[in-house]
Design a protein around this motif. Structure first.
Motif, PDB file in Angstrom:
ATOM      1  N   ALA A  88     -30.529 -35.549 -17.114  1.00  0.00           N
ATOM      2  CA  ALA A  88     -29.283 -36.056 -16.521  1.00  0.00           C
ATOM      3  C   ALA A  88     -28.235 -34.940 -16.460  1.00  0.00           C
ATOM      4  O   ALA A  88     -27.547 -34.763 -15.450  1.00  0.00           O
ATOM      5  N   ARG A  89     -28.111 -34.176 -17.539  1.00  0.00           N
ATOM      6  CA  ARG A  89     -27.139 -33.078 -17.566  1.00  0.00           C
ATOM      7  C   ARG A  89     -27.461 -32.051 -16.484  1.00  0.00           C
ATOM      8  O   ARG A  89     -26.575 -31.594 -15.753  1.00  0.00           O
ATOM      9  N   HIS A 118     -26.649 -33.424 -12.963  1.00  0.00           N
ATOM     10  CA  HIS A 118     -25.209 -33.440 -12.704  1.00  0.00           C
ATOM     11  C   HIS A 118     -24.653 -32.025 -12.551  1.00  0.00           C
ATOM     12  O   HIS A 118     -23.742 -31.795 -11.747  1.00  0.00           O
ATOM     13  N   ALA A 119     -25.188 -31.070 -13.326  1.00  0.00           N
ATOM     14  CA  ALA A 119     -24.718 -29.688 -13.209  1.00  0.00           C
ATOM     15  C   ALA A 119     -25.088 -29.104 -11.849  1.00  0.00           C
ATOM     16  O   ALA A 119     -24.352 -28.287 -11.295  1.00  0.00           O
ATOM     17  N   ASP A 158     -26.734 -38.974 -10.818  1.00  0.00           N
ATOM     18  CA  ASP A 158     -27.585 -40.071 -11.304  1.00  0.00           C
ATOM     19  C   ASP A 158     -28.793 -40.284 -10.389  1.00  0.00           C
ATOM     20  O   ASP A 158     -29.904 -40.504 -10.865  1.00  0.00           O
ATOM     21  N   GLN A 198     -32.748 -39.896 -11.422  1.00  0.00           N
ATOM     22  CA  GLN A 198     -33.669 -41.013 -11.242  1.00  0.00           C
ATOM     23  C   GLN A 198     -34.844 -40.592 -10.364  1.00  0.00           C
ATOM     24  O   GLN A 198     -36.008 -40.881 -10.678  1.00  0.00           O
ATOM     25  N   TRP A 249     -37.281 -38.424 -12.240  1.00  0.00           N
ATOM     26  CA  TRP A 249     -38.151 -39.180 -13.149  1.00  0.00           C
ATOM     27  C   TRP A 249     -39.244 -39.931 -12.394  1.00  0.00           C
ATOM     28  O   TRP A 249     -40.372 -40.008 -12.848  1.00  0.00           O
ATOM     29  N   THR A 303     -17.630 -38.334 -14.118  1.00  0.00           N
ATOM     30  CA  THR A 303     -18.479 -38.878 -15.179  1.00  0.00           C
ATOM     31  C   THR A 303     -18.935 -37.810 -16.161  1.00  0.00           C
ATOM     32  O   THR A 303     -19.640 -38.098 -17.099  1.00  0.00           O
TER      33      THR A 303
END
Lengths: 160, 202
Positions: free
Chosen positions: A18-19, A22-23, A31, A35, A38, A98
């Motif tokens: 997730a990090r 977002h980076a 997000d 997803q 994954w 976020t």
């Protein structure tokens, strides 16, 4: 070769994926990219022939999804050898709604040339070494080091 | 790796590495090849798992993290590595188990399969399920005989010890020749609990 149960991979790495997402793409798409990464990893998992660096593999999948997301939005990553040539291409600043980024440094990272942003994300969020970064970006270890040091130089200048 | 040195570069790098996404959530998967749930029960912590069709393939005692991980590795190796924690897929089995352990006379057990069993275990456990009903008991020798292995009472005992479907396939109903409880995967207290439950419920 036995693959570990997938849930253990999720438990160990979902925060870092997730990090990294977002980076690489900012809060609006982070997000979704995570997803997507994954779901792709899930589909490819049974076909893996090696279980030695699953964390690195997940980061590679995440990076590719991030690149696809940029491409989908009409922003092509510029595969240049000299990162300063890509300096003209400045992505819009993403407000970190976020993310937790106390110094605001990642807001500035988002304005860097895409390859520098990617190298910084892979270096400091995914914690990859330059060989792994080079492999992900499809370039040399020397170029990876240069991308990161150029990025740090720009960041230091912007923050001073 | 970066050589350590003090100064602004370190602070910058620390800021970069400190990037976090506090609102992030784990991924969501529509299906799994193997779904599992872990619950605390009156007889200890248990892991239930089913395959992609919802058929129960495991009901194991997992008292600690190591046991839980071992169970998951077993599922990954024997069925598929695409194992996910999905309690909603185990609702029927969990309800059945909870009702059973509460002392209620259980209805039909959820559909099960011996995917985790060895070739030796399969006839032993199938015979057990068919012949030793609620409230009944059998000795290892009797079960060995019924399963077509009259000389193999000890091997039968070992096979029962590795029962992948505890409680569902009632290895707790098998006792020593003198009626002694001998062994049980979930521990003797659990075995005693189950046998007393069944005798008082009749």
């Amino acid at each position: 070769m036995t693959l570990p149960p997938f849930q253990l991979l999720v438990d160990a790495h979902w925060r870092d994926v997730a990090r990294l997402a977002h980076a690489l793409v900012g809060p609006d798409d982070g997000d979704d990219v995570a997803q997507q990464a994954w779901l792709q990893a899930w589909a490819a998992y049974p076909s893996l022939t090696s279980a030695t660096n699953l964390r690195g593999w997940l980061f590679t999948v995440t990076y590719r999804c991030a690149t696809d997301a940029h491409r989908g939005r009409g922003r092509r990553p510029v595969p240049v050898e000299d990162p300063s040539l890509a300096a003209a291409e400045r992505p819009a600043v993403d407000p970190p709604a976020t993310a937790s980024d106390e110094s605001g440094v990642w807001q500035i990272v988002a304005t860097l040339p895409p390859r520098q942003r990617e190298a910084v994300a892979l270096r400091y969020v995914a914690d990859l070494d330059h060989a792994a970064i080079a492999a992900a970006l499809g370039t040399s270890t020397a170029m990876s080091r240069r991308l990161v040091s150029d990025a740090l130089g720009s960041l230091r200048k912007a923050l001073s | 790796m970066t050589p350590s040195h003090s100064g602004p570069s370190d602070r910058l790098e620390a800021s970069l590495a400190g990037f976090d996404v506090p609102a992030a959530r784990p991924p969501d998967f529509p299906t799994a090849d193997v779904s599992y749930a872990v619950d605390d029960t009156p007889i200890g912590r248990m892991l239930l798992a089913c395959d992609g069709s919802g058929v129960l393939v495991a009901s194991l005692f997992t008292p600690d993290a190591a046991a839980e991980e071992a169970a998951l590795q077993r599922l990954a190796a024997r069925i598929s590595p695409r194992v996910l924690r999905r309690p909603q897929s185990l609702d029927e089995a969990r309800r059945w188990l909870e009702s059973y352990l509460d002392g209620g006379r259980p209805g039909a057990a959820p559909a099960w399969a011996l995917s985790l069993a060895t070739p030796f275990q399969i006839p032993v456990l199938t015979t057990l399920a068919a012949r030793v009903g609620y409230g009944d008991r059998a000795t290892y020798g009797q079960l060995a005989s019924w399963a077509g292995r009259p000389q193999a009472a000890r091997a039968v005992g070992t096979a029962l010890g590795g029962n992948p479907l505890c409680v569902v396939l009632p290895c707790h109903r098998v006792v020593g020749a003198s009626g002694s409880l001998t062994g049980y995967a979930g521990g003797l207290a659990a075995k005693r609990y189950l046998l007393e439950l069944e005798s008082t419920s009749l």
